[in-house]
Scaffold this motif. Structure first.
Motif, PDB file in Angstrom:
ATOM      1  N   MET B   1       0.842  -1.199   0.000  1.00 36.97           N
ATOM      2  CA  MET B   1       0.000   0.000   0.000  1.00 36.97           C
ATOM      3  C   MET B   1       0.879   1.251   0.000  1.00 36.97           C
ATOM      4  O   MET B   1       1.976   1.247   0.551  1.00 36.97           O
ATOM      5  N   THR B   2       0.382   2.267  -0.615  1.00 36.28           N
ATOM      6  CA  THR B   2       1.189   3.474  -0.803  1.00 36.28           C
ATOM      7  C   THR B   2       0.588   4.643  -0.033  1.00 36.28           C
ATOM      8  O   THR B   2      -0.521   4.574   0.478  1.00 36.28           O
ATOM      9  N   ASP B   3       1.326   5.712  -0.003  1.00 34.64           N
ATOM     10  CA  ASP B   3       0.877   6.883   0.736  1.00 34.64           C
ATOM     11  C   ASP B   3      -0.253   7.629   0.041  1.00 34.64           C
ATOM     12  O   ASP B   3      -0.899   8.478   0.642  1.00 34.64           O
ATOM     13  N   ASP B   4      -0.483   7.317  -1.231  1.00 34.01           N
ATOM     14  CA  ASP B   4      -1.533   8.040  -1.947  1.00 34.01           C
ATOM     15  C   ASP B   4      -2.852   7.278  -1.949  1.00 34.01           C
ATOM     16  O   ASP B   4      -3.695   7.464  -2.814  1.00 34.01           O
ATOM     17  N   MET B   5      -3.029   6.391  -0.955  1.00 31.96           N
ATOM     18  CA  MET B   5      -4.295   5.672  -0.835  1.00 31.96           C
ATOM     19  C   MET B   5      -5.469   6.628  -0.682  1.00 31.96           C
ATOM     20  O   MET B   5      -6.593   6.284  -1.024  1.00 31.96           O
ATOM     21  N   GLU B   6      -5.187   7.815  -0.133  1.00 28.44           N
ATOM     22  CA  GLU B   6      -6.270   8.776   0.088  1.00 28.44           C
ATOM     23  C   GLU B   6      -6.972   9.146  -1.208  1.00 28.44           C
ATOM     24  O   GLU B   6      -8.128   9.587  -1.192  1.00 28.44           O
ATOM     25  N   THR B   7      -6.287   9.004  -2.340  1.00 23.97           N
ATOM     26  CA  THR B   7      -6.949   9.312  -3.612  1.00 23.97           C
ATOM     27  C   THR B   7      -8.135   8.381  -3.853  1.00 23.97           C
ATOM     28  O   THR B   7      -9.049   8.722  -4.598  1.00 23.97           O
ATOM     29  N   ASN B   8      -8.125   7.221  -3.195  1.00 26.20           N
ATOM     30  CA  ASN B   8      -9.240   6.289  -3.371  1.00 26.20           C
ATOM     31  C   ASN B   8     -10.577   6.902  -2.982  1.00 26.20           C
ATOM     32  O   ASN B   8     -11.575   6.726  -3.655  1.00 26.20           O
ATOM     33  N   PHE B   9     -10.591   7.580  -1.838  1.00 23.99           N
ATOM     34  CA  PHE B   9     -11.869   8.082  -1.318  1.00 23.99           C
ATOM     35  C   PHE B   9     -12.019   9.590  -1.466  1.00 23.99           C
ATOM     36  O   PHE B   9     -13.034  10.147  -1.034  1.00 23.99           O
ATOM     37  N   ARG B  10     -11.056  10.229  -2.070  1.00 24.68           N
ATOM     38  CA  ARG B  10     -11.155  11.691  -2.235  1.00 24.68           C
ATOM     39  C   ARG B  10     -12.367  12.020  -3.099  1.00 24.68           C
ATOM     40  O   ARG B  10     -12.542  11.453  -4.167  1.00 24.68           O
ATOM     41  N   GLY B  11     -13.216  12.896  -2.592  1.00 23.34           N
ATOM     42  CA  GLY B  11     -14.414  13.273  -3.335  1.00 23.34           C
ATOM     43  C   GLY B  11     -15.587  12.331  -3.149  1.00 23.34           C
ATOM     44  O   GLY B  11     -16.658  12.546  -3.712  1.00 23.34           O
ATOM     45  N   ALA B  12     -15.396  11.284  -2.334  1.00 31.58           N
ATOM     46  CA  ALA B  12     -16.466  10.298  -2.134  1.00 31.58           C
ATOM     47  C   ALA B  12     -17.551  10.841  -1.212  1.00 31.58           C
ATOM     48  O   ALA B  12     -17.286  11.634  -0.313  1.00 31.58           O
ATOM     49  N   SER B  13     -18.774  10.393  -1.453  1.00 34.52           N
ATOM     50  CA  SER B  13     -19.894  10.698  -0.567  1.00 34.52           C
ATOM     51  C   SER B  13     -20.145   9.502   0.343  1.00 34.52           C
ATOM     52  O   SER B  13     -19.675   8.396   0.069  1.00 34.52           O
ATOM     53  N   VAL B  14     -20.895   9.739   1.412  1.00 32.58           N
ATOM     54  CA  VAL B  14     -21.277   8.635   2.303  1.00 32.58           C
ATOM     55  C   VAL B  14     -21.940   7.550   1.448  1.00 32.58           C
ATOM     56  O   VAL B  14     -22.876   7.843   0.697  1.00 32.58           O
ATOM     57  N   PRO B  15     -21.446   6.297   1.520  1.00 31.00           N
ATOM     58  CA  PRO B  15     -22.004   5.267   0.645  1.00 31.00           C
ATOM     59  C   PRO B  15     -23.473   4.983   0.940  1.00 31.00           C
ATOM     60  O   PRO B  15     -23.896   5.014   2.101  1.00 31.00           O
ATOM     61  N   GLU B  16     -24.215   4.737  -0.115  1.00 28.59           N
ATOM     62  CA  GLU B  16     -25.598   4.286   0.064  1.00 28.59           C
ATOM     63  C   GLU B  16     -25.582   2.841   0.557  1.00 28.59           C
ATOM     64  O   GLU B  16     -24.618   2.118   0.354  1.00 28.59           O
ATOM     65  N   GLY B  17     -26.652   2.449   1.204  1.00 31.38           N
ATOM     66  CA  GLY B  17     -26.756   1.052   1.614  1.00 31.38           C
ATOM     67  C   GLY B  17     -26.144   0.753   2.964  1.00 31.38           C
ATOM     68  O   GLY B  17     -26.136  -0.395   3.395  1.00 31.38           O
ATOM     69  N   ILE B  18     -25.595   1.781   3.626  1.00 34.42           N
ATOM     70  CA  ILE B  18     -25.120   1.549   4.996  1.00 34.42           C
ATOM     71  C   ILE B  18     -26.340   1.426   5.903  1.00 34.42           C
ATOM     72  O   ILE B  18     -27.262   2.244   5.841  1.00 34.42           O
ATOM     73  N   LYS B  19     -26.328   0.379   6.734  1.00 28.31           N
ATOM     74  CA  LYS B  19     -27.467   0.139   7.624  1.00 28.31           C
ATOM     75  C   LYS B  19     -27.132   0.636   9.017  1.00 28.31           C
ATOM     76  O   LYS B  19     -26.324   0.022   9.722  1.00 28.31           O
ATOM     77  N   TYR B  20     -27.742   1.742   9.389  1.00 28.93           N
ATOM     78  CA  TYR B  20     -27.539   2.307  10.725  1.00 28.93           C
ATOM     79  C   TYR B  20     -28.502   1.631  11.695  1.00 28.93           C
ATOM     80  O   TYR B  20     -29.608   1.231  11.307  1.00 28.93           O
ATOM     81  N   ASN B  21     -28.081   1.530  12.949  1.00 29.63           N
ATOM     82  CA  ASN B  21     -28.980   0.923  13.935  1.00 29.63           C
ATOM     83  C   ASN B  21     -30.037   1.945  14.384  1.00 29.63           C
ATOM     84  O   ASN B  21     -30.127   3.049  13.825  1.00 29.63           O
ATOM     85  N   ALA B  22     -30.847   1.560  15.366  1.00 28.70           N
ATOM     86  CA  ALA B  22     -31.955   2.414  15.795  1.00 28.70           C
ATOM     87  C   ALA B  22     -31.470   3.773  16.289  1.00 28.70           C
ATOM     88  O   ALA B  22     -32.218   4.759  16.260  1.00 28.70           O
ATOM     89  N   ASP B  23     -30.201   3.845  16.720  1.00 29.32           N
ATOM     90  CA  ASP B  23     -29.631   5.113  17.175  1.00 29.32           C
ATOM     91  C   ASP B  23     -28.925   5.866  16.043  1.00 29.32           C
ATOM     92  O   ASP B  23     -28.263   6.883  16.301  1.00 29.32           O
ATOM     93  N   GLY B  24     -29.032   5.351  14.825  1.00 28.42           N
ATOM     94  CA  GLY B  24     -28.386   6.014  13.689  1.00 28.42           C
ATOM     95  C   GLY B  24     -26.894   5.771  13.616  1.00 28.42           C
ATOM     96  O   GLY B  24     -26.162   6.542  12.989  1.00 28.42           O
ATOM     97  N   LEU B  25     -26.445   4.676  14.226  1.00 32.23           N
ATOM     98  CA  LEU B  25     -25.008   4.399  14.318  1.00 32.23           C
ATOM     99  C   LEU B  25     -24.632   3.092  13.621  1.00 32.23           C
ATOM    100  O   LEU B  25     -25.449   2.177  13.497  1.00 32.23           O
ATOM    101  N   VAL B  26     -23.375   3.020  13.220  1.00 29.89           N
ATOM    102  CA  VAL B  26     -22.838   1.800  12.616  1.00 29.89           C
ATOM    103  C   VAL B  26     -21.454   1.564  13.233  1.00 29.89           C
ATOM    104  O   VAL B  26     -20.696   2.517  13.439  1.00 29.89           O
TER     105      VAL B  26
END
Lengths: 137, 137
Positions: B1-26
């Protein structure tokens, strides 16, 4: 790490100080003991912890089916317990395991195969065993 | 792994399909990106995920304090996000991080320092930085 890690927890009882949630459950992370790969996260209750420590085969509690989930019982993809850890607050477990085959019901080695690449959601792991083969369809 | 891994998620939005519990947490597992060491498990809500992806510094949601928990804010022991993964069911996150100093409030590198040795509970990791030093007492 060696193959006789099981001697660490042989004869152990469920540790005191584990903090179960309102449903009597605690999250358990499964990590491949030699490669360090995080395979999955599931839930355990006191009885599934006791069974896991006694048998050396990981047994979770299935929240969806409200029953013991003996990992690999239907798929054959068992998890052999190598070491059993818990955290500073006693509210999370870390299971060092030897995962036979694949951990994920999709047939991937790890359940964590979603990530971002170039800012977009991407699947970053291949299917190793087809679900049809895993579940005998 | 390299130091430029951050480019992977740069500009990303919160992914759809995340299932939060009743308190809105994961639940979010933090793993040291290069050594593979599992450091801790904590909780995130949608806003803390968004902040983490935007800033590249891990921000949890503190259940005990009911506020954002910007990891390292008081201790200096920040977590730099290297990669952001989620599982098959969308109900657990895996944060690949570069942990500065120590993850645990006890001054240990990882929160998972309790295990069994010869069948008895044992502390298997040393304190690296004293809590007094961490929290400026």
């Amino acid at each position: 790490m060696t193959d006789d890690m099981e001697t660490n927890f042989r004869g152990a009882s469920v540790p005191e100080g584990i903090k179960y949630n309102a449903d009597g459950l605690v999250p358990a992370i499964a990590q491949q003991y030699d490669s360090g790969e995080v395979l999955m996260m599931a839930w355990m209750n006191e009885k599934s912890i006791a069974e896991t420590l006694t048998t050396g085969h990981v047994c979770y509690w299935s929240r969806s089916r409200s029953k013991f989930w003996r990992k690999g019982e239907s798929s054959g993809q068992v998890q052999i317990l190598k070491d059993f850890l818990w955290d500073c607050d006693g509210d999370t477990l870390l299971l060092m395991v030897d995962q036979k085959g694949v951990a994920c019901h999709t047939g991937r080695r790890s359940c964590f195969y979603n990530a971002f690449r170039d800012g977009n959601p991407a699947i970053i792991a291949d299917i190793v065993i087809s679900p049809d083969e895993l579940y005998g369809k």
